[in-house]
Scaffold this active site. Structure first.
Site, PDB file in Angstrom:
ATOM      1  N   ASP A  28      44.427  60.476  76.020  1.00 32.42           N
ATOM      2  CA  ASP A  28      45.578  60.979  76.793  1.00 32.42           C
ATOM      3  C   ASP A  28      46.832  61.111  75.938  1.00 32.42           C
ATOM      4  O   ASP A  28      47.783  61.786  76.339  1.00 32.42           O
ATOM      5  CB  ASP A  28      45.856  60.030  77.966  1.00 32.42           C
ATOM      6  CG  ASP A  28      46.981  60.517  78.868  1.00 32.42           C
ATOM      7  OD1 ASP A  28      46.929  61.678  79.288  1.00 32.42           O
ATOM      8  OD2 ASP A  28      47.911  59.731  79.141  1.00 32.42           O
ATOM      9  N   ASP A  30      43.968  40.183  71.878  1.00 28.90           N
ATOM     10  CA  ASP A  30      45.431  40.222  71.883  1.00 28.90           C
ATOM     11  C   ASP A  30      45.904  38.996  71.122  1.00 28.90           C
ATOM     12  O   ASP A  30      45.456  37.882  71.405  1.00 28.90           O
ATOM     13  CB  ASP A  30      45.969  40.187  73.324  1.00 28.90           C
ATOM     14  CG  ASP A  30      47.451  40.494  73.402  1.00 28.90           C
ATOM     15  OD1 ASP A  30      48.224  39.804  72.703  1.00 28.90           O
ATOM     16  OD2 ASP A  30      47.847  41.398  74.150  1.00 28.90           O
ATOM     17  N   HIS A  47      48.962  63.594  78.157  1.00 34.74           N
ATOM     18  CA  HIS A  47      49.876  62.451  78.351  1.00 34.74           C
ATOM     19  C   HIS A  47      50.227  62.284  79.832  1.00 34.74           C
ATOM     20  O   HIS A  47      51.386  62.324  80.240  1.00 34.74           O
ATOM     21  CB  HIS A  47      51.148  62.639  77.518  1.00 34.74           C
ATOM     22  CG  HIS A  47      51.806  61.334  77.166  1.00 34.74           C
ATOM     23  ND1 HIS A  47      52.455  61.126  75.977  1.00 34.74           N
ATOM     24  CD2 HIS A  47      51.925  60.163  77.851  1.00 34.74           C
ATOM     25  CE1 HIS A  47      52.944  59.889  75.929  1.00 34.74           C
ATOM     26  NE2 HIS A  47      52.624  59.299  77.061  1.00 34.74           N
ATOM     27  N   GLU A  88      52.578  65.498  69.659  1.00 32.67           N
ATOM     28  CA  GLU A  88      52.445  66.154  70.962  1.00 32.67           C
ATOM     29  C   GLU A  88      53.469  67.280  71.074  1.00 32.67           C
ATOM     30  O   GLU A  88      54.602  67.121  70.608  1.00 32.67           O
ATOM     31  CB  GLU A  88      52.636  65.134  72.088  1.00 32.67           C
ATOM     32  CG  GLU A  88      51.571  64.049  72.098  1.00 32.67           C
ATOM     33  CD  GLU A  88      51.765  63.018  73.216  1.00 32.67           C
ATOM     34  OE1 GLU A  88      52.776  63.118  73.954  1.00 32.67           O
ATOM     35  OE2 GLU A  88      50.911  62.127  73.343  1.00 32.67           O
ATOM     36  N   GLY A 135      49.331  59.508  81.695  1.00 31.79           N
ATOM     37  CA  GLY A 135      49.155  58.129  82.136  1.00 31.79           C
ATOM     38  C   GLY A 135      50.119  57.681  83.212  1.00 31.79           C
ATOM     39  O   GLY A 135      49.759  56.930  84.123  1.00 31.79           O
ATOM     40  N   ALA A 136      51.372  58.126  83.142  1.00 34.32           N
ATOM     41  CA  ALA A 136      52.373  57.710  84.135  1.00 34.32           C
ATOM     42  C   ALA A 136      52.656  58.811  85.153  1.00 34.32           C
ATOM     43  O   ALA A 136      53.599  58.692  85.938  1.00 34.32           O
ATOM     44  CB  ALA A 136      53.669  57.323  83.423  1.00 34.32           C
TER      45      ALA A 136
END
Length: 529
Positions: free
Chosen positions: A257, A172, A281, A262, A283-284
Site C-alpha cells: 500500500d 519489536d 496508500h 509516491e 491505509g487511512a
C-alpha cells in the site's frame, strides 16, 4: 478580538463542526491555496488545520503573527517545520489514534485478498473467463503470521489474526514477554520470525534501522511461498528485491500500500508482477478514520485556544509558566538521554529507573520522565510518541518506570540518570547541563565520560590493552568515516574500558559488525541523536 481558525486542507465536516463550537471563533476554510496565497491567509490566524497537502514551512510560520497552534488531521507531521514552530512557541497537535483501526483493517483486507487471489480472480472473471482451478487459495487458519512492529496498528492486526486461528509471532525491540503473553503473541527476534512465517506484515516507522529491513538477504531466509504485506511506510521493504523474489516464485504474493516514491512510477518493477496487489496508500482512507482524525485534532485545538489541557502535542508538553521556567533547561537533556538509552538497549527492558539530582529533582519532574520516555520510545515509534502518550507507551510495553530524587548527582550536582536492564545486560547513562555547551553525557555504564549528547556516536566497551583504540579507528577510516571527537574511560589499567566517538556520518551495520567481531571488543553501538 475574533479568533480565526484557518483550514487549508479538506477535513471531515465533523471536525469543522467541533471547531465552530468555540465562542467568538471564525472557521475559515480555504483549500488549494498557492504558497503565496497561504502567506496572506495565515497572517491573522490563531490556529491552522492541515492534512498532508499543505506544507507549513518556516516562511509560513514567520508570516503567522498570531498563530498559537497547528493541527494535523493525521499521525505524521512531516509537512510541518517542527523546529520553526517550536522556536516560535507554536504548538503542533496531531491525531495519533484516529486511523489505527482503518490501517489494521486494510492490512487484513490485503492479507485475505492475497491468500484467496481476489483481485486477480476478479480481473480474470471480468475478462470473460471462468477459471476456478486457477485461483485456488490458502486458508489463514493454522498459518503463522509474523508482525514486525507491535505498536498500536501491529497490536490490532494481532488481535484479528488470533480470531482467524493464526499463530502470531511478534517482533519489536520494546515488546516484553508479559506484553506478548497478554496479546497471545509469541515474542520473537527478526530472523526467527521471518524464517517461520507463512505471512509477514510490517508495522514499523521508517528509520535508519528499518530502511530496507526486508532486503534480498532477509527474503532468502524466508519460506518458499511466503506472502508479504506492507501497509506501514514505503522503504521498509526493498522493492526491487521483492519484485525479483515475486518473479522467481520465492515470494508467492505481496500486497503493498506504501512505496518509497509516491505516486508509483509507471515503470516500477512491482507493476510488472502478476502476483502482487498494489493500492495507492489507502491505509487511512476510510470515512470513519477521516472523521476520527478531524474530530480528534479539532477537539485538541479548541482546548488549546481555551487555554485548557490538551493531550496530543508533538513538540511541547502542557506546562504552567512556573513549570516551564523550572524545567525548560532540562527538557532537551531528558529527551536526548532517552533517545540515547533506546539505542544503547539490546532487547526490551521491563524496568527503568530515572534519577533526578539537584535542580533536576524538582517535584514537577514527572514531566521530565514523560520527556525521557518520549525520547526512548520515539526512537522506535517515530512520529507517534508525544509528551502525554509516552506514559501509555511505557504501560503498553510493560515497562515499569521508577522516579528517584536525590540532593546531588554522582558526578555533578545537577544530573539526570537512566538505568535499565535487558536480557543482554544492564546500562546507566547520566547527563547534565553546561551553561554554554548544553546537554552532555557525564557517565556511561559507570565510567566517567564528558561529551555533548548530539550527532552521530559510536560507543564501545572493550579490553583495556594496547592497540584497541587504533584498531577501531582504522576500521572506521577504512569505511571512510571520519572521527570528530573521542572520549575514553576506565576504572583500572588492563581491565575494561569504554570509548565514545563522534563521527561525521552514519556508520553502516556491516562496519559495526566488523568492529564487534574483533577480539577484545565486548560491545559496540552506533547511536544517532
Amino acid at each position: 478580538m475574533t479568533t480565526k481558525i484557518l483550514v487549508t486542507d479538506d477535513i471531515s465536516s465533523a471536525g469543522i463542526d467541533v471547531l465552530s463550537t468555540l465562542p467568538d471563533a471564525t472557521v475559515d476554510v480555504q483549500t488549494g491555496l498557492s504558497p503565496s496565497e497561504l502567506l496572506v491567509a495565515i497572517a491573522d490566524a490563531d490556529a491552522l488545520v492541515v492534512r498532508s497537502q499543505t506544507t507549513v514551512t518556516e516562511q509560513v510560520i514567520a508570516a503567522a503573527k498570531r498563530l498559537k497552534v497547528i493541527g494535523r488531521a493525521g499521525v505524521g507531521v512531516d509537512n510541518i517545520d517542527l523546529e520553526a514552530a517550536t522556536r516560535r512557541g507554536i504548538l503542533v497537535i496531531n491525531a495519533p489514534d484516529g486511523n489505527t483501526i482503518a490501517a489494521a483493517e486494510h492490512t487484513f483486507a490485503m492479507m485475505i485478498s492475497l491468500a484467496r487471489h481476489i483481485p486477480a480472480a476478479n480481473r480474470d472473471l471480468l475478462a470473460g473467463n471462468w477459471n476456478r482451478k486457477k485461483w485456488v487459495g490458502v486458508e489463514l487458519r493454522g498459518k503463522t503470521l509474523a508482525i514486525l512492529g507491535m505498536g498500536r496498528i501491529g497490536t490490532e492486526v494481532a488481535k484479528r489474526a488470533k480470531v482467524f486461528g493464526m499463530t502470531v509471532l511478534g517482533y519489536d525491540p520494546f515488546l516484553t514477554e508479559d506484553r506478548a503473553q497478554s496479546l497471545g503473541v509469541q515474542k520473537s527476534d527478526l530472523d526467527s520470525a521471518i524464517r517461520a512465517a507463512d505471512f509477514i506484515t510490517v508495522h514499523t516507522p521508517l528509520t535508519k534501522e528499518t530502511h530496507h529491513m526486508i532486503d534480498a538477504g532477509k527474503i532468502a531466509m524466508m519460506k518458499e511461498g511466503v506472502r508479504i504485506i506492507n501497509c506501514a511506510r514505503g522503504g521498509i521493504i526493498d522493492e526491487r528485491a521483492l519484485a525479483d523474489a515475486l518473479r522467481l516464485g520465492k515470494v508467492a504474493g505481496a500486497a503493498i500500500d506504501v512505496f518509497e516514491s509516491e505516486p508509483l512510477a509507471l515503470d516500477h518493477p512491482l507493476r510488472q508482477c502478476e502476483n502482487v496487489i498494489l493500492t495507492p496508500h489507502l491505509g487511512a482512507s476510510t470515512v470513519e478514520a477521516q472523521e476520527n482524525v478531524a474530530i480528534q485534532v479539532a477537539e485538541e485545538i479548541v482546548q488549546v485556544l481555551r487555554d485548557d489541557t490538551f493531550e496530543h502535542a508533538v513538540n511541547l508538553p502542557s506546562l504552567s509558566p512556573r513549570q516551564k521556567e523550572r524545567l525548560a533547561p532540562y527538557l532537551a537533556l531528558a529527551e536526548q538521554l532517552g533517545l540515547f538509552a533506546a539505542q544503547l538497549a539490546q532487547g526490551a527492558p521491563s524496568q527503568m529507573t530515572v534519577t533526578y539530582a539537584g535542580d533536576a529533582a524538582d517535584p514537577d519532574g514527572g514531566y521530565l520522565t514523560r520527556t525521557v520516555l518520549k525520547g526512548f520510545f520515539g526512537f522506535q515509534y517515530s512520529g507517534e510518541v508525544n509528551y502525554v502518550n509516552a506514559l501509555r507507551y511505557a504501560e503498553d510495553a510493560g515497562l515499569r518506570v521508577q522516579e528517584v530524587r536525590e540532593s546531588r548527582g554522582r558526578v555533578y550536582t545537577n544530573e539526570i540518570s537512566i538505568s535499565f536492564a535487558t536480557d543482554a545486560g544492564s546500562h546507566r547513562v547520566s547527563g547534565t547541563l553546561y551553561s554554554e555547551s548544553g546537554p552532555r553525557i557525564v557517565e556511561l555504564d559507570g565510567y566517567p565520560i564528558d561529551m555533548p549528547i548530539e550527532g552521530i556516536l559510536v560507543y564501545t566497551r572493550h579490553e583495556d590493552k594496547p592497540g584497541m583504540i587504533g584498531r577501531i579507528g582504522t576500521l572506521l577510516g577504512d569505511a571512510q568515516i571520519n572521527i570528530a571527537g573521542m572520549q575514553v574511560g576506565r576504572r583500572e589499567t588492563g581491565g575494561e574500558a569504554v570509548m565514545l566517538l563522534t563521527v561525521d556520518k552514519s556508520v553502516p551495520n556491516n562496519v559495526i559488525d566488523e568492529i564487534a567481531s574483533h577480539d577484545g571488543i565486548r560491545m559496540v553501538r552506533a547511536i544517532e541523536l
